[in-house]
Motif scaffolding. Structure first.
Motif, short mmCIF file in Angstrom:
data_model
loop_
_atom_site.label_atom_id
_atom_site.label_comp_id
_atom_site.label_asym_id
_atom_site.label_seq_id
_atom_site.Cartn_x
_atom_site.Cartn_y
_atom_site.Cartn_z
N ASP A 1 -21.41 13.98 25.69
CA ASP A 1 -21.08 13.85 24.28
C ASP A 1 -22.23 13.16 23.52
N ARG A 2 -22.87 13.88 22.61
CA ARG A 2 -24.01 13.34 21.86
C ARG A 2 -23.61 12.18 20.95
N GLU A 3 -22.42 12.22 20.39
CA GLU A 3 -21.97 11.12 19.54
C GLU A 3 -21.80 9.84 20.35
N ASN A 4 -21.24 9.96 21.56
CA ASN A 4 -21.13 8.79 22.44
C ASN A 4 -22.50 8.24 22.78
N ALA A 5 -23.45 9.11 23.05
CA ALA A 5 -24.81 8.68 23.39
C ALA A 5 -25.45 7.94 22.22
N ALA A 6 -25.28 8.45 21.02
CA ALA A 6 -25.85 7.81 19.84
C ALA A 6 -25.21 6.44 19.60
N ARG A 7 -23.90 6.36 19.78
CA ARG A 7 -23.19 5.09 19.60
C ARG A 7 -23.65 4.08 20.66
N LEU A 8 -23.77 4.50 21.90
CA LEU A 8 -24.25 3.62 22.97
C LEU A 8 -25.65 3.11 22.66
#
Length: 51
Positions: free
Chosen positions: A35-42
């Motif tokens: 999930d790209r959104e999870n990666a960006a948030r992390l």
């Protein structure tokens, strides 16, 4: 592979997304890891923590 990122490999092939695993199975990649959104948030949280 040169120029390829954000993918998970096992046994020289791209890992298949899995939603459930048997107790004796370790293959595949969980959908949340892709999930790209999870990666960006992390990334944002990590930057905030280390300054």
């Amino acid at each position: 592979m040169v120029g390829v990122g954000g993918r998970y490999y096992e046994d020289c092939a791209e890992a298949k997304p899995v939603t459930e695993r048997a107790a004796d199975t370790v293959g595949g990649v969980a959908p949340y890891a892709l999930d790209r959104e999870n990666a960006a948030r992390l990334w944002a949280v990590s930057e905030a923590l280390v300054g």
